[in-house]
Scaffold this motif. Structure first.
Motif, PDB file in Angstrom:
ATOM      1  N   GLY A 113       0.829  -1.210   0.000  1.00 58.17           N
ATOM      2  CA  GLY A 113       0.000   0.000   0.000  1.00 58.17           C
ATOM      3  C   GLY A 113       0.856   1.250   0.000  1.00 58.17           C
ATOM      4  O   GLY A 113       0.661   2.156  -0.814  1.00 58.17           O
ATOM      5  N   PHE A 114       1.839   1.281   0.878  1.00 57.59           N
ATOM      6  CA  PHE A 114       2.630   2.490   1.033  1.00 57.59           C
ATOM      7  C   PHE A 114       3.506   2.758  -0.185  1.00 57.59           C
ATOM      8  O   PHE A 114       3.524   3.863  -0.729  1.00 57.59           O
ATOM      9  CB  PHE A 114       3.503   2.385   2.294  1.00 57.59           C
ATOM     10  N   SER A 115       4.222   1.716  -0.643  1.00 55.83           N
ATOM     11  CA  SER A 115       5.132   2.008  -1.754  1.00 55.83           C
ATOM     12  C   SER A 115       4.368   2.252  -3.047  1.00 55.83           C
ATOM     13  O   SER A 115       4.782   3.099  -3.846  1.00 55.83           O
ATOM     14  CB  SER A 115       6.196   0.914  -1.918  1.00 55.83           C
ATOM     15  N   ALA A 116       3.246   1.578  -3.240  1.00 58.30           N
ATOM     16  CA  ALA A 116       2.458   1.862  -4.445  1.00 58.30           C
ATOM     17  C   ALA A 116       1.939   3.297  -4.388  1.00 58.30           C
ATOM     18  O   ALA A 116       1.902   4.003  -5.389  1.00 58.30           O
ATOM     19  CB  ALA A 116       1.298   0.881  -4.566  1.00 58.30           C
ATOM     20  N   MET A 117       1.553   3.733  -3.183  1.00 57.98           N
ATOM     21  CA  MET A 117       1.065   5.104  -3.026  1.00 57.98           C
ATOM     22  C   MET A 117       2.170   6.098  -3.364  1.00 57.98           C
ATOM     23  O   MET A 117       1.965   7.043  -4.127  1.00 57.98           O
ATOM     24  CB  MET A 117       0.571   5.283  -1.598  1.00 57.98           C
ATOM     25  N   ILE A 118       3.384   5.874  -2.816  1.00 56.17           N
ATOM     26  CA  ILE A 118       4.498   6.799  -3.077  1.00 56.17           C
ATOM     27  C   ILE A 118       4.818   6.840  -4.575  1.00 56.17           C
ATOM     28  O   ILE A 118       4.998   7.899  -5.175  1.00 56.17           O
ATOM     29  CB  ILE A 118       5.755   6.355  -2.289  1.00 56.17           C
ATOM     30  N   PHE A 119       4.847   5.678  -5.165  1.00 59.10           N
ATOM     31  CA  PHE A 119       5.168   5.575  -6.590  1.00 59.10           C
ATOM     32  C   PHE A 119       4.123   6.343  -7.416  1.00 59.10           C
ATOM     33  O   PHE A 119       4.442   7.171  -8.272  1.00 59.10           O
ATOM     34  CB  PHE A 119       5.197   4.082  -6.971  1.00 59.10           C
ATOM     35  N   THR A 120       2.842   6.071  -7.131  1.00 61.92           N
ATOM     36  CA  THR A 120       1.775   6.749  -7.857  1.00 61.92           C
ATOM     37  C   THR A 120       1.846   8.254  -7.637  1.00 61.92           C
ATOM     38  O   THR A 120       1.650   9.054  -8.547  1.00 61.92           O
ATOM     39  CB  THR A 120       0.399   6.248  -7.375  1.00 61.92           C
ATOM     40  N   LEU A 121       2.142   8.628  -6.397  1.00 61.01           N
ATOM     41  CA  LEU A 121       2.238  10.040  -6.055  1.00 61.01           C
ATOM     42  C   LEU A 121       3.321  10.709  -6.891  1.00 61.01           C
ATOM     43  O   LEU A 121       3.150  11.820  -7.381  1.00 61.01           O
ATOM     44  CB  LEU A 121       2.591  10.150  -4.570  1.00 61.01           C
ATOM     45  N   MET A 122       4.440  10.018  -7.064  1.00 57.08           N
ATOM     46  CA  MET A 122       5.528  10.605  -7.837  1.00 57.08           C
ATOM     47  C   MET A 122       5.108  10.813  -9.285  1.00 57.08           C
ATOM     48  O   MET A 122       5.294  11.887  -9.846  1.00 57.08           O
ATOM     49  CB  MET A 122       6.775   9.714  -7.752  1.00 57.08           C
ATOM     50  N   ILE A 123       4.510   9.769  -9.867  1.00 59.09           N
ATOM     51  CA  ILE A 123       4.079   9.910 -11.264  1.00 59.09           C
ATOM     52  C   ILE A 123       3.007  10.995 -11.363  1.00 59.09           C
ATOM     53  O   ILE A 123       3.076  11.898 -12.188  1.00 59.09           O
ATOM     54  CB  ILE A 123       3.496   8.576 -11.794  1.00 59.09           C
ATOM     55  N   MET A 236      -3.915   4.953  -0.698  1.00 62.81           N
ATOM     56  CA  MET A 236      -3.186   3.864  -0.051  1.00 62.81           C
ATOM     57  C   MET A 236      -4.165   2.796   0.429  1.00 62.81           C
ATOM     58  O   MET A 236      -3.934   1.598   0.250  1.00 62.81           O
ATOM     59  CB  MET A 236      -2.386   4.421   1.117  1.00 62.81           C
ATOM     60  N   ALA A 237      -5.286   3.240   1.005  1.00 65.38           N
ATOM     61  CA  ALA A 237      -6.303   2.289   1.449  1.00 65.38           C
ATOM     62  C   ALA A 237      -6.816   1.462   0.276  1.00 65.38           C
ATOM     63  O   ALA A 237      -6.941   0.235   0.357  1.00 65.38           O
ATOM     64  CB  ALA A 237      -7.448   3.051   2.108  1.00 65.38           C
TER      65      ALA A 237
END
Lengths: 312, 336
Positions: A113-123, A236-237
């Motif tokens: 959840g967290f790393s997918a969120m960070i990754f998506t946030l960056m893109i 993230m949720a």
């Protein structure tokens, strides 16, 4: 150049500021972020969310110490056993300890959840800022790209990629989620940027010769941090649910890695569903609590960053 | 102010800071399914003017007359559709953002809305130091000193520097904006209705502050306002804009004592008079400002002009020098 004379404008005072501001000696000045944090702290539901989430994070960090067994080690003599003093939540279809798997499972959920969120946030932040700042053709191009991505059936796309790739690792899994879920965030950030772009302080930044990079990172993002954080949290949720969903249908992180989704998939077996609720209910509860806690936090952040939003 | 009649005149007199030639800004109106251009809003339509070093040029006009657009084009916050802008001797019309940066050190703007013009996430010292950070090589300590100095100059306390914009009133915020604009010692400052959003009593303070700072730093101002009485105090010359065009420009006293254009006369007659012994005739303009996307033919003001005649419909009046720097765009004065 002449001074105003008193006849024509009612009051001409010396340049001291007349507005009766209390001297700020005792009261420390609070930045908008500190004010938001103060509002956040008053939100009980959000604090409950924080407590739950922190507990789950602690469990996942200290899973090594708390677990009673190796979560991946199977024992074929103990298949689908009920609860016992040795195995508090019994064992699964391969004789692995359910309790230990539950503890380790929180790790995967949170990491994914967290790393997918960070990754998506960056893109999303990069593309959204570029689209919103430059506008014109660049904006059209990025927006058509998001249209294209949103027109693709997300779930099917993810499933296709997963079934093509021979070995699913957590990193790959995160990448797949991020690459398929950035369009929404990109749109939100672009929209925020468009509404801020015409504000005078953005023009003012341009007037002092600030670089594009500086305008985006010093002026735009701090002012858009509210919507960005709120959406990132809620996202993230969503991603935790998504990971569990894919694992449940057997397309997620492969066994024997313990994840909550993998544990839930046992419930596909009618025997376990009926006779061994202790094997799958805790995993479901884990997902439920994590997602609920994150959503509470997200709502709390929304209220904190935007004091005008509705509150009872 | 002379109207340039040929394109070749690019040499600028020694004492001129800004020269603007035939500046136009047309905003396209997009319509239809395919968003093609169906028309243009002529926000600024063929404006030429010069601003001398050290003077204050006031620009007045109703909302929608294009005065802010003109100001923003001069410092390249908006791209002109046509025309030329000269700063000192340099043509800055087509400079890229990067090439424009050194010029931005010399030109600043103070905006109208003190609540929207400061980044609310930055503290006062960050706000004032930012231009120094971008435009100068000063060390952190020097920047801090300079910011403190400026705060004092605009009449704020030193311990205000760690506060955030939301802790200040409108007038105080406008002082912060002024401090920020003056941080890099610009030569030219645009006041884009800097006092319109303030109470009358605060207006006077901010105007006096701006006047004092002009004397101290030798600034050149372009002062935009919709209110003739505000402009009167601070300006050396005043230009009156109507529907994207300058209709009259003259030294301050000429404008106020001897307005030539019917629009200027109407504007002046609407200024409340404090001296009741002086009888004034009120000229009330009828109707609204016509749409700048479809301005009237000939003279843009003819639809509301009490003195309009046939020629006004067919021929656009040019801004011509009548006497001694007093220029007016009106057919009534052609034969004088």
């Amino acid at each position: 150049m002449q001074q105003l004379n008193a006849q024509e404008t009612p009051s001409v005072e010396p340049i001291r500021p007349p507005e009766g501001q209390e001297p700020s000696k005792n009261k420390a000045s609070k930045s908008p972020f500190q004010l938001a944090f103060a509002r956040f702290r008053k939100n009980k539901l959000a604090i409950v969310g924080i407590v739950i989430l922190v507990s789950i994070v602690l469990i996942s960090v200290f899973a090594d110490l708390l677990a009673t067994h190796d979560p991946t080690k199977s024992n074929l003599l103990l298949i689908e056993n009920g609860p016992s003093s040795e195995h508090i939540l019994g064992t699964d279809g391969s004789g692995r300890d359910n309790f230990s798997r539950l503890l380790y499972g929180s790790r995967i959920s949170l990491i994914v959840g967290f790393s997918a969120m960070i990754f998506t946030l960056m893109i999303g932040t990069t593309l959204g800022s570029i689209a919103g700042y430059y506008g014109g053709k660049i904006d059209s191009f990025i927006m058509r790209l998001t249209d294209l991505m949103q027109a693709l059936p997300f779930f099917v796309l993810a499933l296709t990629i997963i079934s093509i790739v021979p070995e699913i690792t957590i990193a790959l899994f995160v990448t797949i989620i991020a690459l398929t879920s950035w369009p929404n965030l990109t749109r939100i950030i672009r929209g925020t940027f468009l509404s801020l772009r015409e504000q005078e302080f953005m023009l003012g930044a341009k007037a002092i010769g600030a670089s594009d990079f500086r305008i985006i990172f010093k002026h735009f993002i701090p002012n858009a941090i509210g919507p960005i954080t709120v959406n990132a949290t809620l996202m993230m949720a969503q991603m935790i649910i998504f990971e569990s969903g894919l694992s449940f249908v057997g397309m997620g992180i492969p066994q024997p890695t313990p994840t909550w989704g993998n544990m839930l998939s046992q419930a596909q077996n009618i025997r376990i569903l009926r006779n061994h609720p202790e094997a799958w209910i805790p995993a479901g509860l884990g997902i439920f609590l994590t997602v609920l806690a994150i959503n509470f936090i997200g709502d709390g952040l929304r209220d904190a960053f935007d004091p005008k939003s509705n509150r009872r | 102010m002379e109207v340039k009649n040929s394109e070749d005149n690019t040499r600028i007199a020694e004492d001129v800071l800004i020269q603007v030639e035939h500046l136009k800004k047309y905003f396209p109106i997009k319509g239809g399914v395919l968003k093609h251009t169906v028309g243009h809003v002529k926000a600024v339509d063929d404006v030429s003017l010069t601003i001398k070093k050290g003077e204050t040029l006031g620009i007045v006009g109703e909302s929608g007359s294009g005065k802010s657009t003109l100001g923003r084009m001069i410092i390249r916050l908006l791209e002109p559709t046509e025309g030329k802008i000269y700063f000192e001797n340099d043509d800055i019309t087509d400079l890229s953002n990067r090439k424009m940066r050194p010029y931005r050190k010399d030109m600043q703007i103070v905006f109208q809305d003190p609540f929207a013009s400061l980044n609310s996430k930055m503290s006062v010292s960050e706000l004032i130091e930012e231009p120094l950070l971008i435009q100068t090589d000063l060390t952190k300590k020097e920047r801090k000193e300079k910011a403190l100095n400026l705060l004092e100059k605009v009449g704020l306390r030193a311990d205000d520097r760690n506060k955030y914009p939301h802790e200040f009133s409108g007038g105080q915020r406008q002082r912060i904006s002024i401090a920020r604009a003056l941080a890099i010692n610009p030569k030219f400052v645009i006041g884009d209705e800097p006092v319109s959003a303030l109470d009358v009593s605060i207006q006077a303070q901010v105007l006096n502050l701006m006047a004092d700072l002009q004397d101290e730093f030798g600034l050149t101002y372009l002062f935009i306002a919709h209110d003739l009485s505000v402009v009167k105090h601070i300006s050396d010359r005043v230009a009156v804009m109507y529907l994207g065009r300058i209709v009259e420009i003259a030294p301050k006293d000429d404008i106020y004592n001897n307005p030539l254009h019917p629009y200027t006369q109407a504007l002046l007659s609407s200024v409340p008079v404090t001296d009741l012994s002086k009888k004034s005739e009120k000229i009330v303009l009828e109707g609204d400002l016509p749409s700048p996307s479809d301005p009237p033919s000939g003279c843009a003001f003819r639809t509301r002009c009490p003195l309009a005649h046939d020629r006004c419909t067919t021929e656009r009046p040019h801004l011509l020098n009548r006497d001694n720097g007093h220029s007016v765009a009106c057919h009534l004065h052609d034969n004088k």
